[in-house]
Write a protein that holds these residues in place. Structure first.
Motif, short mmCIF file in Angstrom:
data_model
loop_
_atom_site.label_atom_id
_atom_site.label_comp_id
_atom_site.label_asym_id
_atom_site.label_seq_id
_atom_site.Cartn_x
_atom_site.Cartn_y
_atom_site.Cartn_z
N TYR A 51 -5.49 1.57 -26.39
CA TYR A 51 -4.11 1.78 -25.96
C TYR A 51 -3.80 3.26 -26.14
O TYR A 51 -3.94 3.80 -27.24
CB TYR A 51 -3.14 0.95 -26.81
N ILE A 52 -3.37 3.88 -25.07
CA ILE A 52 -3.00 5.29 -25.15
C ILE A 52 -1.47 5.40 -25.16
O ILE A 52 -0.82 4.98 -24.20
CB ILE A 52 -3.57 6.08 -23.94
N PHE A 53 -0.94 5.94 -26.24
CA PHE A 53 0.51 6.16 -26.32
C PHE A 53 0.77 7.66 -26.27
O PHE A 53 0.37 8.40 -27.19
CB PHE A 53 1.07 5.57 -27.62
N ASN A 54 1.40 8.09 -25.20
CA ASN A 54 1.60 9.53 -24.99
C ASN A 54 3.07 9.93 -24.94
O ASN A 54 3.39 11.08 -24.67
CB ASN A 54 0.91 9.98 -23.70
N GLY A 55 3.97 8.95 -25.18
CA GLY A 55 5.39 9.28 -25.10
C GLY A 55 5.83 9.46 -23.66
O GLY A 55 5.34 8.78 -22.76
N VAL A 56 6.72 10.43 -23.45
CA VAL A 56 7.33 10.65 -22.14
C VAL A 56 6.70 11.87 -21.47
O VAL A 56 6.44 12.87 -22.14
CB VAL A 56 8.85 10.86 -22.31
N PHE A 57 6.46 11.78 -20.18
CA PHE A 57 5.87 12.92 -19.46
C PHE A 57 6.92 14.00 -19.19
O PHE A 57 8.05 13.68 -18.81
CB PHE A 57 5.27 12.46 -18.13
N TYR A 58 6.50 15.26 -19.33
CA TYR A 58 7.40 16.38 -19.00
C TYR A 58 8.00 16.16 -17.60
O TYR A 58 9.16 16.43 -17.35
CB TYR A 58 6.64 17.71 -18.95
N GLU A 59 7.13 15.69 -16.70
CA GLU A 59 7.53 15.54 -15.30
C GLU A 59 8.59 14.44 -15.12
O GLU A 59 9.19 14.32 -14.05
CB GLU A 59 6.30 15.20 -14.44
N PHE A 60 8.78 13.60 -16.17
CA PHE A 60 9.74 12.50 -16.06
C PHE A 60 10.92 12.69 -17.01
O PHE A 60 11.68 11.75 -17.25
CB PHE A 60 9.05 11.16 -16.33
N LEU A 61 11.08 13.89 -17.55
CA LEU A 61 12.16 14.10 -18.52
C LEU A 61 13.54 13.85 -17.91
O LEU A 61 14.45 13.40 -18.57
CB LEU A 61 12.10 15.53 -19.10
N GLU A 62 13.62 14.12 -16.61
CA GLU A 62 14.92 13.91 -15.95
C GLU A 62 15.30 12.43 -15.99
O GLU A 62 16.45 12.09 -16.25
CB GLU A 62 14.84 14.41 -14.50
N VAL A 63 14.29 11.59 -15.76
CA VAL A 63 14.55 10.15 -15.80
C VAL A 63 15.03 9.74 -17.20
O VAL A 63 15.79 8.80 -17.37
CB VAL A 63 13.25 9.37 -15.44
N PHE A 64 14.57 10.49 -18.21
CA PHE A 64 14.96 10.15 -19.58
C PHE A 64 16.19 10.90 -20.06
O PHE A 64 16.42 11.04 -21.25
CB PHE A 64 13.76 10.35 -20.52
#
Ligand SMILES: NC(=O)c1ccc[n+]([C@@H]2O[C@H](COP(=O)([O-])OP(=O)(O)OC[C@H]3O[C@@H](n4cnc5c(N)ncnc54)[C@H](OP(=O)(O)O)[C@@H]3O)[C@@H](O)[C@H]2O)c1
Length: 286
Positions: free
Chosen positions: A145-158
Motif C-alpha cells: 500500500y502506497i500512502f503519499n497524501g495529496v498531490f501538489y497537482e490536486f491541491l486546489e481540489v483540497f
C-alpha cells in the motif's frame, strides 16, 4: 535494497493522472518490461502513445472477462492498479482475481492517498479500497500500500485555490497534511519494487507540513497574501443533512483534514530527493 526480483510489470490505469507517471518511472529505470493494460474497446490516447514510444507494450482486455484478463496478465511479476475514481472494489476485484490465477507475484492496489487510524470506519469514497485490501491480503499475492497524501497537482481540489488566492481550511491551521508531486509518487511506486519493506507492507512517502506552513509557501510563491476561509463544520452539516448539505467531496476533504494520520515517512529508504512544494510552485507559476 534487495536484488532485483521483478522483471515484468503490468499497469492498469497507465493513461491516468498518476498511472502515467508510474509507467514513466518504470520505463526510465530501464530494465523492466512494462505493459499498459487498457480497457477495451481500443481507442487513441496520447499518454498511451507516449508510453509506447518509450518502450511500453499497450494491451487491451475486457475487464469483465476473466480469461481475457488472465491471457494479457500472464508472465507479469507485478501488477499495479492505478484505476481512477469510482467503485474502487468493483473496478479492481477482477484484477486481483485474474492476477492470482495468472501467477502474478505482487499486486499494488489503487491506494495512493492518505492514511487513517487502524479500525476507523472508512469514508464512503474509500470504502471500496478498504474492502479490496481484505480480499487482497487473503489472496496470497504479495501486496504494497502506497500512502503519499495529496498531490501538489490536486491541491486546489483540497481547498487551496491558487487562481483566486483563497484557501479553505476544514480544520485547524496547525493540522498536518502530507503532499507530493505526481512524478515523485510515480518514482516512489516504481522504486518500491526494490525496497524489502514494501513486501506485504505500507510505504509512506511525501512531505508533511501544517496547513499554515503550506499556505505560507503558497503565498511566498505567488507573491501575495491569500484569503483564508474556515469551514470547520462540514462533516456535521453533511451528517445531519443540514441545508445547504455540503457535497460528498467536501465531506471527504474535511474527513481527510480531520482524520488522516501521519507516521514517519519512508523517504530515506529511496534513492532520490523528491521535489519540494516550493520547487514545484516555482517551476509551475502559481
Ligand atoms: N492523493 C491524491 O491527491 C489523489 C488525487 C487523485 C487520485 N488519487 C488516487 O490515485 C489513484 C489513481 O487516480 P487517477 O486520478 O490517477 O485516475 P484517473 O486519472 O481517473 O485514471 C484512471 C485510469 O484508469 C483506467 N481505468 C480502468 N478501469 C477504470 C474504471 N472502471 N473507471 C475509470 N478508469 C478506469 C483508465 O485507463 P484506460 O482508459 O486506459 O483503461 C483511466 O485512464 C486512485 O486510487 C485515486 O484515489 C489520489
Amino acid at each position: 535494497m534487495s536484488d532485483k526480483q521483478f522483471h515484468t510489470v503490468t499497469i492498469a490505469g497507465a493513461t491516468g493522472n498518476l498511472g502515467f507517471h508510474i509507467a514513466n518511472a518504470l520505463l526510465n529505470e530501464g530494465s523492466y518490461n512494462v505493459t499498459a493494460l487498457r480497457r477495451k474497446p481500443e481507442n487513441i490516447n496520447e499518454k498511451a502513445k507516449l508510453l509506447a514510444s518509450k518502450g511500453a507494450k499497450i494491451v487491451y482486455a475486457d475487464f469483465n472477462d476473466k480469461n481475457d484478463l488472465i491471457n494479457v496478465i500472464k508472465g507479469t511479476d507485478v501488477f499495479i492498479s492505478v484505476v481512477g475514481h469510482g467503485d474502487y472494489y468493483n473496478n479492481q476485484i477482477m484484477l486481483v482475481n485474474a492476477s492470482k490465477e495468472a501467477g502474478v507475484k505482487r499486486f499494488i492496489p489503487s491506494e495512493f492517498g492518505s492514511e487513517f487510524a487502524q479500525g476507523m470506519e472508512p469514508h464512503p469514497i474509500l470504502a471500496g479500497k478498504y474492502k479490496l485490501r481484505e480480499v487482497l491480503e487473503k489472496s496470497g499475492l504479495e501486496y504494497t500500500y502506497i500512502f503519499n497524501g495529496v498531490f501538489y497537482e490536486f491541491l486546489e481540489v483540497f481547498g487551496f485555490d491558487a487562481k483566486n488566492k483563497k484557501a479553505t481550511f476544514y480544520t485547524d491551521g496547525n493540522a498536518k497534511l502530507r503532499i507530493i508531486s505526481l512524478a515523485d509518487a510515480g518514482r516512489y511506486t516504481a522504486e518500491s519494487l526494490k525496497i524489502p519493506e514494501a513486501r506485504n507492507g505500507i510505504i509512506r512517502v511525501g512531505f508533511t507540513l501544517t496547513l499554515n506552513e503550506l499556505l505560507q509557501k503558497l503565498e511566498e510563491a505567488s507573491g501575495s497574501k491569500w484569503e483564508v476561509v474556515e469551514d470547520k463544520d462540514v462533516q456535521r452539516r453533511f451528517k445531519e443533512k443540514i441545508d445547504p448539505v455540503p457535497p460528498l467531496i467536501d465531506d471527504f476533504k474535511a474527513f481527510i483534514s480531520n482524520n488522516a494520520v501521519y507516521h514517519d515517512t519512508d523517504n530515506d529508504k529511496f534513492s532520490f530527493t523528491p521535489l519540494s512544494i516550493t520547487e514545484f510552485l516555482n517551476s509551475n507559476a502559481v
